[in-house]
Design a protein around this motif. Sequence first.
Motif, short mmCIF file in Angstrom:
data_model
loop_
_atom_site.label_atom_id
_atom_site.label_comp_id
_atom_site.label_asym_id
_atom_site.label_seq_id
_atom_site.Cartn_x
_atom_site.Cartn_y
_atom_site.Cartn_z
N HIS A 249 1.38 -48.05 3.80
CA HIS A 249 1.23 -46.59 3.75
C HIS A 249 0.79 -46.01 5.09
O HIS A 249 0.38 -44.85 5.14
N GLY A 250 0.83 -46.82 6.14
CA GLY A 250 0.34 -46.37 7.43
C GLY A 250 -1.14 -46.66 7.56
O GLY A 250 -1.55 -47.52 8.34
N ILE B 140 -5.55 -54.27 4.07
CA ILE B 140 -6.01 -53.99 5.43
C ILE B 140 -5.99 -52.48 5.61
O ILE B 140 -4.94 -51.84 5.51
N VAL B 141 -7.18 -51.90 5.81
CA VAL B 141 -7.33 -50.45 5.95
C VAL B 141 -7.63 -50.13 7.40
O VAL B 141 -8.53 -50.71 8.02
N GLN B 142 -6.86 -49.20 7.95
CA GLN B 142 -7.00 -48.82 9.35
C GLN B 142 -8.29 -48.03 9.59
O GLN B 142 -8.89 -47.50 8.66
N PRO B 143 -8.73 -47.94 10.86
CA PRO B 143 -9.97 -47.21 11.17
C PRO B 143 -9.93 -45.75 10.71
O PRO B 143 -8.88 -45.11 10.75
N THR C 246 -10.05 -44.31 7.88
CA THR C 246 -9.26 -43.95 6.71
C THR C 246 -9.82 -44.73 5.51
O THR C 246 -10.72 -45.55 5.66
N GLY C 247 -9.26 -44.49 4.34
CA GLY C 247 -9.71 -45.26 3.19
C GLY C 247 -9.32 -44.63 1.87
O GLY C 247 -8.54 -43.67 1.81
N LEU D 5 -11.70 -50.58 14.55
CA LEU D 5 -11.33 -51.85 13.94
C LEU D 5 -10.89 -51.68 12.49
O LEU D 5 -11.53 -50.96 11.73
N PRO D 6 -9.81 -52.34 12.07
CA PRO D 6 -9.43 -52.33 10.66
C PRO D 6 -10.39 -53.17 9.83
O PRO D 6 -11.14 -53.99 10.36
#
Length: 248
Positions: A18-19, A50-53, A55-56, A113-114
């Motif tokens: 999902h980006g 894996i969640v990008q910096p 975001t959540g 950091l992810p």
Amino acid sequence: MSAQLVVRKSEDRGYANHGWLDTHHTFSFASYYDYDFQGFGSLKVINEDIVQPATGFGAHPHREFEIFSYIISGELQHKDSMGNVEILKAGDVQFTSAGTGITHSEYNIHPTLPVHFLQIWVKPDNSKLKPRYQTMNFSKSSKTNNLIHIISPVEDHDNSTIGINTDFHMYASLLEPGHKVIHTVQGTKKSRKVYIHLASTGGELSINETTILKQGDGVFVTEVKQGDEIVFESVGDKIAEFVVFDLA
């Protein structure tokens, strides 16, 4: 022991990018549906996220599940309707018994950091339980070349594990190349099930000197009973980080 092993290859899992979120689903979840993979006994969800910096997952409700996160790397901020606010790091296991209903959010507040973690859902034996929250840390040193007991049934767990409301055990290990550990099947019922997941961090894992798992793979183990042994060996050139679920 006449254990039956069936591998769930990493690339056969459900997948979505999902980006902000890169996610693999071992069992049917969200828009991914596979009739043949809708859970394994009380184990209903294993998502490797894996969640990008920055975001959540925004605030959303849950009920009637035992939900826990196993942090592999990075940092994850948890907030819930019970008033808990916590930043979880590698080695932490965050457990929520959703029971009659809670709302929570899971957010990566790190600027660069992810965060990489396993999200796991288990169906409890009873409904309408009182919601409960607990976090425990299981250090890298305690898991290295060892199989650490993380979750056990509430009726027989002690302060070294997190209690869950069903006949279910979870273990974790960081197995260096060439090292072995042995899991002894738990429980009191004649028939047990075991699921093993090798995290997508590198490493290769041999099971009972036959089945080989590569990163992201899992394996269903059936036809086992209390006291049977399952032997794990790290056969790659990297540490094999894996979790074991032992259930009725």
